[in-house]
Design an enzyme around this catalytic site. Structure first.
Site, PDB file in Angstrom:
ATOM      1  N   ASP A 165     -17.322  11.222 -18.263  1.00 14.29           N
ATOM      2  CA  ASP A 165     -18.441  10.472 -17.684  1.00 14.29           C
ATOM      3  C   ASP A 165     -18.262   8.977 -17.964  1.00 14.29           C
ATOM      4  O   ASP A 165     -17.963   8.592 -19.086  1.00 14.29           O
ATOM      5  CB  ASP A 165     -19.751  10.975 -18.313  1.00 14.29           C
ATOM      6  CG  ASP A 165     -20.976  10.507 -17.550  1.00 14.29           C
ATOM      7  OD1 ASP A 165     -20.820   9.879 -16.479  1.00 14.29           O
ATOM      8  OD2 ASP A 165     -22.093  10.783 -18.030  1.00 14.29           O
ATOM      9  N   ILE A 166     -18.403   8.174 -16.927  1.00 12.55           N
ATOM     10  CA  ILE A 166     -18.276   6.715 -17.091  1.00 12.55           C
ATOM     11  C   ILE A 166     -19.688   6.118 -17.063  1.00 12.55           C
ATOM     12  O   ILE A 166     -20.432   6.330 -16.103  1.00 12.55           O
ATOM     13  CB  ILE A 166     -17.433   6.100 -15.939  1.00 12.55           C
ATOM     14  CG1 ILE A 166     -16.100   6.841 -15.778  1.00 12.55           C
ATOM     15  CG2 ILE A 166     -17.211   4.604 -16.170  1.00 12.55           C
ATOM     16  CD1 ILE A 166     -15.204   6.839 -16.995  1.00 12.55           C
ATOM     17  N   GLY A 185     -24.005  11.070 -16.282  1.00  9.92           N
ATOM     18  CA  GLY A 185     -23.942  11.956 -15.125  1.00  9.92           C
ATOM     19  C   GLY A 185     -23.463  11.181 -13.913  1.00  9.92           C
ATOM     20  O   GLY A 185     -22.867  10.103 -14.024  1.00  9.92           O
ATOM     21  N   SER A 191      -7.385   2.181  -3.750  1.00  6.06           N
ATOM     22  CA  SER A 191      -6.119   2.651  -3.185  1.00  6.06           C
ATOM     23  C   SER A 191      -5.219   3.246  -4.261  1.00  6.06           C
ATOM     24  O   SER A 191      -4.340   4.045  -3.964  1.00  6.06           O
ATOM     25  CB  SER A 191      -5.345   1.472  -2.597  1.00  6.06           C
ATOM     26  OG  SER A 191      -5.824   1.146  -1.353  1.00  6.06           O
ATOM     27  N   ASP A 216       1.156   4.098  -2.909  1.00  7.36           N
ATOM     28  CA  ASP A 216       0.759   5.476  -2.635  1.00  7.36           C
ATOM     29  C   ASP A 216       1.866   6.463  -2.973  1.00  7.36           C
ATOM     30  O   ASP A 216       1.633   7.499  -3.605  1.00  7.36           O
ATOM     31  CB  ASP A 216       0.371   5.636  -1.155  1.00  7.36           C
ATOM     32  CG  ASP A 216      -0.908   4.886  -0.797  1.00  7.36           C
ATOM     33  OD1 ASP A 216      -1.567   4.364  -1.713  1.00  7.36           O
ATOM     34  OD2 ASP A 216      -1.233   4.819   0.405  1.00  7.36           O
ATOM     35  N   ASP A 243     -23.126   8.802 -10.719  1.00  7.60           N
ATOM     36  CA  ASP A 243     -23.653   7.520 -10.263  1.00  7.60           C
ATOM     37  C   ASP A 243     -22.820   7.039  -9.072  1.00  7.60           C
ATOM     38  O   ASP A 243     -21.678   7.457  -8.894  1.00  7.60           O
ATOM     39  CB  ASP A 243     -23.635   6.478 -11.402  1.00  7.60           C
ATOM     40  CG  ASP A 243     -22.258   6.321 -12.027  1.00  7.60           C
ATOM     41  OD1 ASP A 243     -21.341   5.836 -11.329  1.00  7.60           O
ATOM     42  OD2 ASP A 243     -22.073   6.692 -13.202  1.00  7.60           O
ATOM     43  N   GLU A 274       0.829  -1.210   0.000  1.00  7.53           N
ATOM     44  CA  GLU A 274       0.000   0.000   0.000  1.00  7.53           C
ATOM     45  C   GLU A 274       0.863   1.260   0.000  1.00  7.53           C
ATOM     46  O   GLU A 274       0.655   2.183  -0.779  1.00  7.53           O
ATOM     47  CB  GLU A 274      -0.925  -0.020   1.228  1.00  7.53           C
ATOM     48  CG  GLU A 274      -1.795   1.193   1.365  1.00  7.53           C
ATOM     49  CD  GLU A 274      -2.886   1.269   0.304  1.00  7.53           C
ATOM     50  OE1 GLU A 274      -3.781   0.434   0.308  1.00  7.53           O
ATOM     51  OE2 GLU A 274      -2.820   2.172  -0.554  1.00  7.53           O
TER      52      GLU A 274
END
Ligand SMILES: *[C@@H]1O[C@H](CO)[C@@H](O)[C@H](O)[C@H]1NC(C)=O
Ligand SMILES: *[C@@H]1O[C@H](CO)[C@@H](O)[C@H](O)[C@H]1NC(C)=O
Ligand SMILES: *[C@@H]1O[C@H](CO)[C@@H](O)[C@H](O)[C@H]1NC(C)=O
Ligand SMILES: *[C@@H]1O[C@H](CO)[C@@H](O)[C@H](O)[C@H]1NC(C)=O
Ligand SMILES: *[C@@H]1O[C@H](CO)[C@@H](O)[C@H](O)[C@H]1NC(C)=O
Ligand SMILES: *[C@@H]1O[C@H](CO)[C@@H](O)[C@H](O)[C@H]1NC(C)=O
Ligand SMILES: *[C@@H]1O[C@H](CO)[C@@H](O)[C@H](O)[C@H]1NC(C)=O
Length: 596
Positions: A554-555, A573, A512, A319, A575, A315
């Site tokens: 937009d996905i 839009g 992450s 990062d 979601d 992690e």
């Protein structure tokens, strides 16, 4: 615990006898009906065991803080990006003098000395269980946590005298059963084939040329500084392996480094996660050869946390490499929060309160750890959320990965109703969901998203969320709270990030990965804004949900299954899978410059 009749009787007798005084009457302050799943009762706590308790005092003006936050974060306002000073922000949260007086007096009467936080809203006490039992008219017990085997001292209910009612918000951890450790988004790890054998560094170096396909866009990684070329299309390899070059191409991020205008990113990390500067160096050599190979990161300790470079973890490596890798030239600080092993969320309080106490807090804070909202006591969730509001009002953009369990929360689990995650459910942070692929980019199935059961829908979602609910119709009815704050707010790639850990390249997936990516984008926007003498973006959501919405991709494909359902569908839009969409840096820069 104390019936109304008895209460009246006590009041009466105290008047009649002169003592005990009225305020010695105890009222149950917090109670719970059962021991939550995952914990087991062991027995009564030893009377001489030590308890560390935090007393949260009632804050003087959280509504004022919220108003001030929106005032400085909403484009078009006169005060947009005129962030508060530390003193201004402190004043909203600091308790009233009468609250300090009431609680101090009560503790002093009980011979308890407290350590008070700089702004006074927290008091810490360390007392034996026997004294705590008397102080709070309760019985502390020992409970074991199944997953970690750690034991915690908690109670099912506690009481405080009438004299502190309205002054003392809650005591922590008393009835709170938060898992002893925060959960990093469930990282899905795959060893990269090319690098899974020994002798790797040699091979990787020897393979540099043949591996340029991994670097997606050789033209971009070899040219420096940026040529003002148009958008570059991502290499096909970005569908299976994400590198900084892929993110640059997919999100229209110029490859030139930040000018180090004081833009910065802080990465909060827990449970002994560590990053190795040597891994970063190797990562940059492989994936950002255009960047100075001497680039490193700072380390800041909270609660005695340490960064042990010889124990690099996934992690932390992810990062650090993707904040630096996306926002090269921006100062990155890795904040290692020590774990006192009994309480997963205390570190969240400590890191945020540490940053708030600084005269110059960071401009971007990203965290890839979280909790299921139902495991966080409401008082504590509110307190933390207000702390995020306070830091946001000071000019910090606060980013959290939404979690990796789809509608089942932080991690996949069995559930009968959808499980929102915290801090993503706090309306004062920016929550990031996950996507993968491109042309088109689609939601990843693990992208956590949904609606809070604690925090109501904020105004900035008043158009998009009802619109989404309308298209949703009766799907998932009864499984989520339609009046709650919807999350995530935005999304970014979250699958198959190439990360160097212990000298080896591995492939890592999870929100992450999405969080640091967005943090990098914001830090680069800040860098550009600073070059023009502007102010940091701070709390992003009012901007995202207004003028910046059209600067996001937009996905509209895929969904986030969990709890035995297909989860929520994406839609045009906003979601609750990918929020408003993924960043387009060039378009965002345009919006940001126009709105400053
Ligand atoms: C508490 O008391 C027990 C028995 O009296 C003793 O064995 C133990 O060491 C004590 N623990 C602490 C923390 O003082
Ligand atoms: C506090 O300490 C004083 C002096 O030692 C003692 O008389 C009193 O009983 C103590 N009060 C409590 C509540 O322990
Ligand atoms: C945890 O331990 C650190 C280092 O010993 C200390 O500074 C910090 O106050 C402790 N936190 C709590 C909640 O006791
Ligand atoms: C760092 O990790 C290594 C390897 O696990 C260990 O040997 C060493 O003691 C650790 N150092 C510190 C300061 O914790
Ligand atoms: C930015 O500049 C500061 C001050 O000159 C320097 O200490 C820091 O290392 C630089 N950061 C990066 C990422 O270049
Ligand atoms: C859900 O419960 C089933 C049956 O008890 C079990 O096989 C499965 O592993 C559980 N799934 C998760 C994600 O915990
Ligand atoms: C639904 O969310 C609202 C906040 O918007 C909260 O007040 C309410 O208690 C929640 N309902 C349930 C059943 O959790």
């Amino acid at each position: 615990m104390i019936a109304a009749g008895l209460l009246l009787f006590s009041l009466f007798s105290s008047l009649a006898l002169g003592q005990p005084t009225a305020h010695d009457v105890f009222h149950v302050h917090e109670k719970r009906s059962d021991v939550p799943n995952g914990f087991k009762y062991v027995g009564k706590a030893a009377p001489n065991a030590t308890l560390d308790l935090r007393i949260a005092l009632v804050q003087s003006d959280p509504a004022g803080l919220e108003a001030a936050l929106y005032d400085v974060s909403t484009p078009g306002n006169k005060n947009y990006r005129k962030h508060l000073t530390k003193a201004q922000a402190d004043a909203f949260i600091a308790p009233k003098p009468e609250s300090v007086q009431a609680v101090t007096t009560w503790l002093a009467k009980n011979n308890v000395t407290a350590q008070t936080s700089a702004t006074g809203e927290w008091m810490k006490i360390r007392i034996p269980v026997s004294q705590a039992n008397a102080l709070l008219d309760t019985q502390f017990n020992e409970y074991s946590h199944d997953e970690t085997g750690l034991t915690v001292l908690r109670t099912m209910s506690y009481s405080v005298p009438a004299s502190v009612k309205g002054h003392l918000d809650f005591i922590y951890p008393a009835t709170a059963f938060v898992a002893p450790r925060p959960v990093p988004a469930e990282l899905q790890i795959m060893q990269s084939r090319e690098t899974s054998t020994h002798g790797i560094s040699k091979r990787a170096r020897g393979n540099r040329k043949s591996r340029t396909t991994l670097n997606a866009i050789p033209a971009m990684t070899t040219s420096k500084p940026a040529q003002a070329t148009g958008p570059v299309s991502p290499d096909d390899s970005c569908k299976t392996k994400i590198t900084p070059a892929c993110l640059q191409a997919i999100y229209n991020i110029p490859p030139d480094s930040a000018l180090n205008t004081s833009s910065n990113i802080f990465v909060a990390s827990f449970v002994g996660e560590s990053a190795d500067p040597a891994d970063l160096k190797k990562f940059l050599g492989e994936f950002r050869p255009d960047v100075s190979q001497g680039t490193t990161f700072r380390v800041k300790a909270v609660d005695g946390g340490t960064n042990n470079a010889s124990k690099a973890t996934i992690e932390a490596s992810l990062d650090v490499q993707y904040t630096v890798g996306v926002a090269a030239g921006v100062d990155t600080t890795f904040v290692s929060v020590g774990s006192n092993n009994t309480d997963g969320i205390a570190g969240f309080l400590d890191v945020i309160n540490d940053l708030i106490s600084q005269e110059e807090p960071p401009f971007v804070l990203t965290t890839s750890f979280g909790f299921n909202e139902k495991d966080v006591p409401v008082g504590l969730a509110n307190n933390l959320c207000n702390a995020y509001a306070k830091l946001g009002a000071r000019g910090t953009t606060i980013i959290f990965g939404s979690g990796d369990g789809g509608v089942a929360g932080i991690q996949n689990q069995n559930c009968t109703t959808f499980v929102p995650t915290f801090p993503s459910s706090c309306p004062f942070v920016t929550s990031v969901g996950g996507t993968n692929s491109f042309g088109p980019e689609v939601a990843v199935s693990f992208s956590a998203g949904g609606f809070s059961n604690v925090f109501a829908r904020p105004k900035y979602q008043d158009d998009v969320v009802p619109a989404y609910l309308k298209t949703l119709g009766s799907t998932n009815k009864g499984l989520f709270n339609a009046s709650g704050r919807g999350f995530p707010d935005i999304a970014a790639q979250a699958k198959s990030f190439q990360v160097v850990r212990g000298g080896q390249t591995i492939s890592v997936s999870g929100t992450s990965a999405a969080g640091p990516t967005v943090a990098g984008v914001v830090a680069l926007l800040n860098d550009a804004v600073f070059q023009d003498g502007g102010q940091p973006l701070g709390f992003l959501n009012p901007l995202l949900y207004s003028s910046a919405a059209s600067a996001l991709n937009d996905i509209t494909q895929s969904n986030n299954p969990g709890c035995g359902t297909d989860g929520f569908p994406t839609s045009e839009g906003w979601d609750p899978v990918t929020g408003l969409g993924t960043p387009d840096f060039a378009k965002l820069l345009d919006v940001v410059k126009k709105s400053s």
